[in-house]
Structures are given as C-alpha cells and as structure tokens.
Scaffold this motif. Structure first.
Motif, short mmCIF file in Angstrom:
data_model
loop_
_atom_site.label_atom_id
_atom_site.label_comp_id
_atom_site.label_asym_id
_atom_site.label_seq_id
_atom_site.Cartn_x
_atom_site.Cartn_y
_atom_site.Cartn_z
N PRO A 289 0.80 -1.22 0.00
CA PRO A 289 0.00 0.00 0.00
C PRO A 289 0.84 1.28 0.00
CG PRO A 289 -0.03 -1.04 2.17
CD PRO A 289 0.65 -2.01 1.24
N GLU A 290 0.44 2.24 -0.82
CA GLU A 290 1.14 3.52 -0.87
C GLU A 290 1.03 4.26 0.45
OE1 GLU A 290 -0.17 5.84 -4.14
OE2 GLU A 290 0.40 4.36 -5.66
N ARG A 291 -0.01 3.99 1.20
CA ARG A 291 -0.24 4.67 2.49
C ARG A 291 0.90 4.41 3.47
NH1 ARG A 291 -1.11 6.79 6.84
NH2 ARG A 291 -3.10 7.26 7.80
N CYS A 292 1.74 3.38 3.19
CA CYS A 292 2.85 3.05 4.09
C CYS A 292 4.04 3.99 3.93
CB CYS A 292 3.33 1.62 3.82
SG CYS A 292 2.36 0.36 4.67
N SER A 293 3.96 4.95 3.02
CA SER A 293 5.12 5.80 2.76
C SER A 293 5.53 6.60 3.98
CB SER A 293 4.84 6.73 1.58
OG SER A 293 3.72 7.57 1.87
N SER A 294 4.57 7.07 4.77
CA SER A 294 4.92 7.85 5.96
C SER A 294 5.63 6.99 7.00
CB SER A 294 3.68 8.50 6.56
OG SER A 294 2.69 7.53 6.85
N TRP A 295 5.20 5.71 7.12
CA TRP A 295 5.87 4.77 8.02
C TRP A 295 7.32 4.58 7.61
CZ3 TRP A 295 6.10 1.44 12.09
CH2 TRP A 295 6.87 0.29 11.96
N ARG A 296 7.55 4.41 6.31
CA ARG A 296 8.91 4.18 5.80
C ARG A 296 9.75 5.45 5.89
NH1 ARG A 296 9.15 -0.75 3.49
NH2 ARG A 296 11.13 -0.28 2.44
N ASP A 297 9.14 6.60 5.64
CA ASP A 297 9.89 7.86 5.73
C ASP A 297 10.36 8.11 7.16
OD1 ASP A 297 9.47 8.28 3.05
OD2 ASP A 297 7.84 9.72 3.32
N ALA A 298 9.50 7.83 8.13
CA ALA A 298 9.90 7.99 9.53
C ALA A 298 11.00 7.01 9.89
CB ALA A 298 8.69 7.79 10.44
N GLY A 299 10.94 5.78 9.32
CA GLY A 299 11.99 4.80 9.56
C GLY A 299 13.31 5.21 8.96
N ARG A 300 13.27 5.78 7.77
CA ARG A 300 14.50 6.24 7.12
C ARG A 300 15.17 7.34 7.96
NH1 ARG A 300 12.51 8.56 2.68
NH2 ARG A 300 12.66 10.62 3.63
N LYS A 301 14.38 8.28 8.43
CA LYS A 301 14.92 9.35 9.26
C LYS A 301 15.51 8.80 10.56
CE LYS A 301 13.75 13.86 11.23
NZ LYS A 301 14.42 13.60 12.53
N ALA A 302 14.84 7.80 11.14
CA ALA A 302 15.30 7.23 12.41
C ALA A 302 16.66 6.56 12.26
CB ALA A 302 14.28 6.23 12.94
N ILE A 303 16.88 5.82 11.17
CA ILE A 303 18.17 5.15 11.01
C ILE A 303 19.29 6.16 10.81
CG2 ILE A 303 17.88 4.78 8.52
CD1 ILE A 303 19.42 2.27 8.71
N ILE A 304 19.02 7.24 10.08
CA ILE A 304 20.05 8.26 9.87
C ILE A 304 20.38 8.95 11.19
CG2 ILE A 304 20.52 10.49 8.77
CD1 ILE A 304 18.76 9.47 6.39
N ASP A 305 19.35 9.33 11.93
CA ASP A 305 19.57 10.01 13.21
C ASP A 305 20.29 9.10 14.20
OD1 ASP A 305 18.31 12.22 12.18
OD2 ASP A 305 16.37 11.81 13.14
N TYR A 306 19.91 7.83 14.23
CA TYR A 306 20.53 6.88 15.15
C TYR A 306 22.02 6.71 14.82
CZ TYR A 306 21.23 2.54 17.80
OH TYR A 306 21.69 1.58 18.67
N LEU A 307 22.33 6.53 13.56
CA LEU A 307 23.73 6.31 13.15
C LEU A 307 24.59 7.53 13.42
CD1 LEU A 307 23.17 4.31 9.84
CD2 LEU A 307 24.42 3.51 11.86
N LYS A 308 24.04 8.71 13.33
CA LYS A 308 24.81 9.92 13.62
C LYS A 308 25.23 9.97 15.09
CE LYS A 308 23.00 12.92 9.95
NZ LYS A 308 22.17 14.11 9.64
N VAL A 309 24.52 9.23 15.92
CA VAL A 309 24.86 9.18 17.35
C VAL A 309 25.74 7.98 17.67
CG1 VAL A 309 23.92 8.94 19.69
CG2 VAL A 309 22.76 10.40 18.01
N TYR A 310 25.41 6.79 17.12
CA TYR A 310 26.02 5.55 17.59
C TYR A 310 26.99 4.87 16.63
CZ TYR A 310 22.76 5.68 21.50
OH TYR A 310 22.09 6.04 22.62
#
Length: 410
Positions: A180-201
C-alpha cells in the motif's frame, strides 16, 4: 453487541468435529502486545463430544481493534485486514498446505475477524522477539518457508495446465498483493530514524565518507528496497509473507527432537521475488555473525526443500528457478532485507514494557508510526545495552556495505 454470534461458534466447533457448544467466553490472548495493529483474543468453548463428554477447547481470534479508532482506520486505509481476508477466504483455500503445515487452520473468516486453531494448544510456542534465533529454529523456518513458496508455484503450474496458457497469481489477485502507498509515511519515519541513530552511535560517524554520504545513501537504499516490493521481471515471483519476525512465527519440537515452524499474520503479503522472504527472515531474527557463518547453508536447505516439494507435485525446480539464478536472486534481495529489518528490528527488540507503553498510548503511537521515532530509539539505546547492540549491529552493516566500502559487496 457480541463479537461472535452463537451460530458462528457452532459453525466453528462443528468444523472441529464436535456436536454442540455448551458455553463460550472471550478473553485477552496475552497481556503483552503480540502485533502492533490488530487485537488478539482467546475463544474458550465448552463442547459436547461425540461420546457425550464435556471438553474445553481454546481457539485464537484476530480482529480489528475494538477500542482504538485510529488503529482501525489506519488498518482499513492500508487494506491490511482486507488482504488477509482475501488470502484466507479465497486464495489459501485454493493453495494447499503441501507435505506439512506452514500455517494454522482457519476456522472462521469475516472481513473484521478471523478464528484459528490455537497452535499453543498443539505445543507450538512463539520465540522471543528480543533474542536472535538459534540455528535449529532458523532451519525449521527455512523449511516451512520453502514449502509455503512452493505451493504458490504448484498452484500456478496447475492453473496453467487447466487454462492451457501461462497463469500467474498476480493476474487474478494483483489488487490485494500490492504494497500500500499509504505506508510511505511509516517508511519515511523509519529512514529518518536510522540516519539520526547512526549519527549518534555509528563507529564511523566521524569518517568523512559517512558525513558526506549517509543521508543520500540511506535515502537511495530505501527507494531501492521499495522498488523490490513489486513483481520481478527477472525472477519467478511467488506470494511472500513479508513480515517474518518472531511474533509471526510459532515453533515446536517434535518427539524426534526436530523443530517445526508455522507462520501467522498474512496481512502484509505481496507478490514478488521469493528471496525477499528468506533474506528478511534472516535479517529480522539473527545477528551479523550468524548470517556470515550460516547463510550459505540455509540457502542450500531452502533450495533442497523447495525442490522436494515441487518434485512431489511432479515439477522440476529448474523450470521455476535454477540454482545459479536462485543465488543471484538472494543476492539482489539483501538490500530489501536489510532496509526492511531497519524498520522492524528497532521495534521488536525493545523491552516489551517499553514497546507496550509507546503503542498503547493513542495520542503517541500515531506520531510514532508516521512522523518520527528517532528520539525514542536513541534514548532506549542509551538505557538498554542489548537494544543498542542489536540495533547497532544491523545498522552498522548498512554503513559498511553501502557507505564506507560499497565496492566490496558488489
């Protein structure tokens, strides 16, 4: 209004071979959240057997959330329940189980509710979502996965003969086997989370390649993973589960010491390369060291069992996918697996109390699903050493493979 009617309960127990229900009750299946969206209940029925003896049986119910309007609306918008309804009420009635069971028996199907046999009553147990799988557990999952995939191929080959033309499940069920295309916001939030997490750890966070490439590379990988969730023009497609993390798997040791696996929760099924399931199974449920040690052997096992299941239906595995193509198919699927795991693993390895506190707050979980979860992941990793190890182990492989040394993994 009762969730079930007396007539529906009678219909269920007659399918199990009983003559009459005397009484039935509903209760919570578990105090811990099993899945993130649906509600799970136990149906307990006192029945009268053919020998006029009273017995008590327990069954499992999956239904739309009764007390959370946002979750119910979200599920309907994503068509998750509708997908599973069509699978259980239509396609899976046509696709056989094969030489052994890979899913529980479904006893009642409604558009808002499903009743299954409770596999815990048969001795199956759900593995820990927080721990990695042992090798024998992985092997059991790989065997069941090969048998599940084989049944799609067998069904397609049978239908092709009946119609005297090539038939593919996609021809008939494409409406229900799309992501479903409606999942794009879920995936976008996940993409941001991995980038933010890696910048810390990330241990590479001060590396110039990391600093200059991390955001563009992760964004590209997410786009590539999404493109793989469509029917492949290169490989033979099948119906894939797509969500084989621990809470969607039940395991049982038989009297011979062998482990058997069954899969539940087919609400995310799509039609695409079969290796999306196998690779994501490994990335969801193992650490990097185990994957590096045993992936080759598990690929061998999958292909062997796929071949056996197809052979039992008089189909040569090479007409579906030869071994060289199979290996290429798996290699191409790794981007999907590692990115899909980056969406799921930070959830599933949380302490259950932590996860439940987040997902049981209606005002919080919508933001967590669709807007941002970076803060939570970073804070939990600071407080929970095991969580930090599991998430960093996965995320750091993305950095090594695609940011720092991409040529090494081509």
């Amino acid at each position: 209004m009762e969730l079930l009617t007396n007539n529906e309960v009678e219909e269920v127990i007659k399918k199990l071979g009983y003559t009459k229900s005397l009484n039935w009750t509903l209760s919570e299946f578990s105090e811990t959240l099993l899945g993130y969206l649906s509600e799970h209940l136990t149906l307990t029925v006192e029945v009268l057997s053919a020998k006029c003896k009273t017995e008590r049986i327990k069954l499992f119910i999956k239904c739309l959330p009764r007390f959370d309007e946002w979750k119910t609306r979200y599920i309907k918008e994503l068509s998750f329940f509708q997908k599973e309804y069509v699978m259980l009420n239509d396609l899976f009635r046509k696709i056989e189980q094969g030489t052994s069971k890979w899913r529980p028996r479904c006893l009642l199907v409604r558009e808002d509710l499903f009743v299954f046999e409770d596999v815990t009553e048969l001795g199956y147990q759900m593995p820990s979502a927080r721990s990695t799988f042992e090798l024998n557990q992985l092997k059991a999952c790989v065997i069941s996965l090969a048998k599940f995939h084989a049944q799609s191929y067998i069904f397609e080959e049978k239908r092709s003969k009946e119609l005297n033309r090539p038939y593919r499940i996609w021809d008939e069920y494409s409406e229900y086997l799309k992501h479903p295309e409606r999942c794009s916001s879920w995936r976008d939030a996940g993409r941001k989370a991995i980038i933010d997490y890696l910048k810390v750890y990330s241990k590479q966070k001060d590396n110039p390649k990391f600093i200059s490439n991390i955001e563009s590379v992760i964004t590209t990988l997410y786009d590539m993973a999404l493109s793989l969730m469509k029917p492949s023009s290169k490989y033979r497609n099948t119906v894939v589960h797509l969500d084989l993390w621990a809470n969607n798997i039940f395991l049982k040791k038989d009297s011979d010491g062998n482990t058997n696996a069954m899969f539940v929760d087919f609400q995310m099924v799509i039609y695409c390369s079969p290796m999306l399931d196998l690779s994501s199974l490994l990335y969801f449920n193992t650490n990097r060291g185990l994957r590096e040690s045993y992936t080759g052997a598990l690929l061998d096992l999958y292909y062997e069992k796929l071949s056996e299941e197809l052979s039992a239906a008089h189909i040569n595995v090479n007409t579906i996918m030869d071994r060289v193509t199979f290996n290429e198919c798996y290699k191409d699927s790794v981007i999907f697996a590692i990115i899909q795991a980056s969406l799921s693993v930070p959830f599933v390895v949380m302490q259950s109390k932590t996860r439940d506190n987040i997902l049981r707050e209606p005002d919080r979980h919508q933001t967590f699903y669709e807007v941002s979860r970076s803060k939570e992941f970073i804070e939990i990793a600071l407080q929970d050493d095991y969580y930090r190890y599991r998430v960093t182990d996965l995320f750091e492989e993305i950095v090594d493979r695609y940011v720092i040394q991409p040529d090494e993994y081509k």
